[in-house]
Write an enzyme that holds these catalytic residues in place. Structure first.
Site, mmCIF file in Angstrom:
data_model
loop_
_atom_site.group_PDB
_atom_site.id
_atom_site.type_symbol
_atom_site.label_atom_id
_atom_site.label_comp_id
_atom_site.label_asym_id
_atom_site.label_seq_id
_atom_site.Cartn_x
_atom_site.Cartn_y
_atom_site.Cartn_z
ATOM 1 N N LYS A 114 0.867 -1.190 0.000
ATOM 2 C CA LYS A 114 0.000 0.000 0.000
ATOM 3 C C LYS A 114 0.899 1.235 0.000
ATOM 4 O O LYS A 114 1.731 1.396 0.891
ATOM 5 C CB LYS A 114 -0.852 -0.056 1.264
ATOM 6 N N THR A 152 -2.615 6.723 0.909
ATOM 7 C CA THR A 152 -3.799 6.722 1.755
ATOM 8 C C THR A 152 -4.587 7.980 1.436
ATOM 9 O O THR A 152 -4.000 8.994 1.035
ATOM 10 C CB THR A 152 -3.452 6.617 3.253
ATOM 11 N N GLU A 190 -3.659 1.502 -3.282
ATOM 12 C CA GLU A 190 -4.174 1.185 -1.942
ATOM 13 C C GLU A 190 -4.081 -0.299 -1.657
ATOM 14 O O GLU A 190 -4.282 -0.728 -0.528
ATOM 15 C CB GLU A 190 -5.645 1.599 -1.832
HETATM 16 C C1 LIG Z 1 -7.769 8.145 11.845
HETATM 17 C C2 LIG Z 1 -7.450 7.039 10.922
HETATM 18 O O1 LIG Z 1 -6.616 6.220 11.186
HETATM 19 N N1 LIG Z 1 -8.134 7.054 9.768
HETATM 20 C C3 LIG Z 1 -7.944 6.229 8.679
HETATM 21 C C4 LIG Z 1 -8.472 6.681 7.498
HETATM 22 C C5 LIG Z 1 -8.290 5.952 6.380
HETATM 23 N N2 LIG Z 1 -7.610 4.778 6.436
HETATM 24 C C6 LIG Z 1 -7.380 4.018 5.210
HETATM 25 O O2 LIG Z 1 -6.739 4.820 4.251
HETATM 26 C C7 LIG Z 1 -7.237 4.512 2.958
HETATM 27 C C8 LIG Z 1 -7.883 5.694 2.336
HETATM 28 O O3 LIG Z 1 -8.812 6.272 3.162
HETATM 29 C C9 LIG Z 1 -8.173 3.386 3.103
HETATM 30 O O4 LIG Z 1 -7.420 2.229 2.876
HETATM 31 C C10 LIG Z 1 -8.617 3.542 4.543
HETATM 32 O O5 LIG Z 1 -9.052 2.374 5.087
HETATM 33 C C11 LIG Z 1 -7.084 4.311 7.619
HETATM 34 O O6 LIG Z 1 -6.454 3.233 7.667
HETATM 35 N N3 LIG Z 1 -7.266 5.048 8.744
#
Ligand SMILES: CC(=O)Nc1ccn([C@@H]2O[C@H](CO)[C@@H](O)[C@H]2O)c(=O)n1
Length: 104
Positions: free
Chosen positions: A21, A24, A74
């Site tokens: 990955k 984000t 991702e």
């Molecule tokens: C506060 C906090 O940790 N928030 C988040 C927010 C998003 N994500 C991941 O990032 C990518 C794009 O959004 C996707 O893969 C999501 O699942 C995460 O892991 N944690």
């Protein structure tokens, strides 16, 4: 203040730690990362240290513009990625793509 840590959902951290990955997608509350800086990765739920990453870029990205290109970076299926983002950032069009590389 330049941020020096970032959290990911615990179930996604193996993808970060393996280098699979490399982006984000976050909202404006997390758009202050600075290219070239090293950032510590923690699990959101238990705050365990996972690895270190170097921030490569931070760019605006509208929700409607998220496509297969983003899903590939991702390391998630596109429909799953959009579903996760809609859950975390309901009704948010204005998002940011943070790209990074694993520090080995
Ligand atoms: C506060 C906090 O940790 N928030 C988040 C927010 C998003 N994500 C991941 O990032 C990518 C794009 O959004 C996707 O893969 C999501 O699942 C995460 O892991 N944690």
């Amino acid at each position: 203040m330049i941020p020096t840590s970032i959290t990911f959902f615990e179930y996604l951290t193996p993808l970060v730690a393996s280098g699979a990955k490399t982006i984000t997608i976050r909202d404006a509350s997390e758009n202050h990362y600075v290219p070239g800086t090293q950032v510590e990765v923690f699990t959101l739920e238990t705050h365990q240290k996972v690895c270190d990453i170097t921030i490569l870029s931070v760019e605006p990205l509208a929700f409607d513009d998220i496509n297969e290109f983003h899903a590939e970076q991702e390391s998630l299926p596109l429909d799953e990625l959009k579903q996760i983002i809609q859950q975390v950032y309901p009704n948010q069009q204005s998002l940011f793509m943070i790209s990074f590389e694993l520090v080995k």
